[in-house]
Design a protein around this motif. Sequence first.
Motif, short mmCIF file in Angstrom:
data_model
loop_
_atom_site.label_atom_id
_atom_site.label_comp_id
_atom_site.label_asym_id
_atom_site.label_seq_id
_atom_site.Cartn_x
_atom_site.Cartn_y
_atom_site.Cartn_z
N UNK A 40 -25.57 -7.81 89.88
CA UNK A 40 -25.22 -8.75 90.95
C UNK A 40 -25.65 -10.17 90.58
N UNK A 64 -23.31 -11.60 87.98
CA UNK A 64 -22.04 -11.99 88.60
C UNK A 64 -22.20 -13.32 89.34
N UNK A 65 -23.26 -13.41 90.15
CA UNK A 65 -23.47 -14.64 90.94
C UNK A 65 -23.72 -15.83 90.02
N UNK A 97 -32.26 -11.54 94.05
CA UNK A 97 -30.97 -12.14 93.72
C UNK A 97 -31.11 -13.56 93.16
N UNK A 131 -33.77 -15.32 92.12
CA UNK A 131 -34.64 -15.51 90.95
C UNK A 131 -33.94 -15.03 89.68
N UNK A 182 -31.26 -17.31 88.54
CA UNK A 182 -31.78 -18.46 87.80
C UNK A 182 -31.99 -18.11 86.32
N UNK A 183 -32.48 -16.88 86.07
CA UNK A 183 -32.65 -16.44 84.69
C UNK A 183 -31.32 -16.51 83.94
N UNK A 232 -34.73 -8.29 78.41
CA UNK A 232 -36.02 -8.54 79.04
C UNK A 232 -35.98 -8.12 80.51
N UNK A 258 -38.33 -5.23 81.89
CA UNK A 258 -39.35 -5.67 82.86
C UNK A 258 -39.13 -5.00 84.21
N UNK A 284 -43.28 1.44 89.15
CA UNK A 284 -44.64 1.31 89.66
C UNK A 284 -44.68 0.67 91.05
N UNK A 288 -48.32 5.74 84.30
CA UNK A 288 -48.20 4.58 83.41
C UNK A 288 -47.70 5.01 82.04
N UNK A 315 -44.05 5.75 82.11
CA UNK A 315 -43.32 4.49 82.13
C UNK A 315 -43.25 3.85 80.76
N UNK A 316 -44.41 3.81 80.08
CA UNK A 316 -44.49 3.13 78.78
C UNK A 316 -43.58 3.82 77.77
N UNK A 322 -36.67 -0.43 74.58
CA UNK A 322 -36.74 -1.44 73.52
C UNK A 322 -36.05 -0.93 72.25
N UNK A 382 -45.56 -5.70 80.77
CA UNK A 382 -44.82 -4.45 80.69
C UNK A 382 -45.66 -3.26 81.13
N UNK A 386 -48.14 -1.46 84.16
CA UNK A 386 -48.43 -1.58 85.60
C UNK A 386 -49.92 -1.84 85.85
N UNK A 420 -38.62 -20.71 82.58
CA UNK A 420 -38.00 -19.39 82.47
C UNK A 420 -37.88 -18.93 81.02
#
Lengths: 313, 297
Positions: free
Chosen positions: A101, A104-105, A190, A192, A195-196, A237, A241, A248, A295, A298-299, A306, B134, B136, B295
């Motif tokens: 989204x 697109x924006x 949305x 933030x 902006x990226x 990223x 991220x 978490x 954790x 997740x890692x 990656x 990356x 938590x 950024x």
Amino acid sequence: MASTALSPGVTYRSSRLHWLRDGINWLYVLPALFFFCMYMLYPIIEVVVIAFTDYKFLSDKPMQFVGLANFINALQDPLVHLGLWRALYFTLIFLPGVIFIPLFVAILVDRVSNPTLASLYRVILLIPAVIPGPMIFVLWRWMYDFEVGPINTILVNYLHLFTYRNAPQWLGNSPLTIPAIAFVEWWWGLGYHTMFFLAGLAAIPRELFEAARVDGANEWQMFWNVTLPRLRPIFVILVVLRFGTAMAVIDEYIIMGGFNRALPTYTWTVYMWHLAFNIGDWFQGYAAAIGWIGAAAMLIVVGFLFYVFRDRD
Amino acid sequence: MHVAAESIRPAQAVATYPRRKQGLRLSTVALHAVLIFFCLVIILPLLWVVLMSVKPVTDAYSGKLLPSQLDLTHYGYALQRLPYIWRNFGNSIIVTFTTVIITSTCAVLAGYAIVHLRLPGKLLLVSLLVGTLYFPTRLVSIIGIFRIQASLGLINTLPGLILPYVTLNLALSILVMKGIFEQISPEILDAARIDGASSWRILWMVMLPLIANGLVVLLIINFVTAWGEFLLAYTLTNDQAMRTLPVALATAMGGFGEWVWPALAAVYVMAIAPGITAFAIAQRWYMKGLQEGALKF
């Protein structure tokens, strides 16, 4: 502060002197380092240690080393399994919306030629970015409220699609809960994330588009072959991220769901907090082990992501 | 062949030009329609809470979206009657202000050293900082933070919140400052150094004016995080009088008692107003700061 080594032109008599003279620059990093060690590194190490003990905060008994028992128990704990699946389910709904989204924006905002309107859109989209997350969750808990919430008010009183007997239950023990919370995250992120992508779009040289146009590429081909490859680093990223943050997530579950084990919001993070600060004698040793298992899971996925997104050039 | 291609091109241009212009206009309308839709999605929930805070109580419970009359008494009621609300506000202000100052100072100093000074072990430091993004950290460290604060006797105190709050955004703040300092040419630094300025003086006199826009971004990011932090405050305080606003709001259940819905909404509006106002004022510098490298990390 002394005049320290700034210029690459200065030569040193010995490398030890070099280290000593440059080392003084660490004074600038010292304040940050203090907080980093005291309230990030040290607690994390402590949690590693506790995870191997039967430590309970409210118990008077001295903590005892129990080896891997906590980890073995946690891996067999059905609530840990369920909690991890629930977190993964949320993440899979959350990720596409929080990436595509805004992309697109951003492409749309990038095409607005009137500078006043372009900056107005940016400012409006960024409003949620200056409201703290927990406040956003409080707001949306009200938005989703069964009776007072405006969403059901509109559905029942204005559109007459439902009555208060069969109106959708957005939060609580409902299949809509997780998508509803994911939507809140999309809403919040949305501006933030847009902006990226806008920063990424602005970094693409305009000549590339002109060259592509001269070669006869249409808008879609230019997007696919020029824009997307250039946005790839931002893309990677954000995916990695946001995957980490989504797995978490805890504040939104506590604020919008509470501590009911039957709810889909009772994930491994909520279970960990509940064990460590509420249940029984506060089983912090066991909770620490659960935290590390979550954790680690997740890692592993972050590492996998990656690997998948690595540069293949 | 050559001649043919050249003779075709202008003809094509003439043929496609008007149609393209028309298509552009239609697509412009669609473009703005979609963007206005997204803006409405952002604004409407906030508008709802603002309207809720100025509604008579009867409207709030009868399912009316628009207030039948303007009722501003809820703001006064919330501040006078709700227990501890002044304390909660005060706690939030003290904690946020202190955290923002400390974090931003740490980040500016560290970012400056990383980019513009020789720093042995720089790479290790930067990769450690990126690594924490990356991982938590907040979740895994919370049990440890609680134990530290308990052993220092800092449970239910404001310093007990401020100290761990600084680390919440520290890594991100340093990386943001690194991105901003990287936009400044090292030649400016060399020039100042030749004039005999120390690294400290250069930071203070030369660098600070140059990073002003980035500093606005840094202050806003840290303000937002500290002002709204929930998990640590929820864990490290259990006394109503020591709680911050987000915890007070999150644990308050709207109903018919003292936390009547419009009063709750009034507290909410007062809680988010400072951030939005600051953003509205600093918006120009904030946007510039974002473009200048906040950024890019």
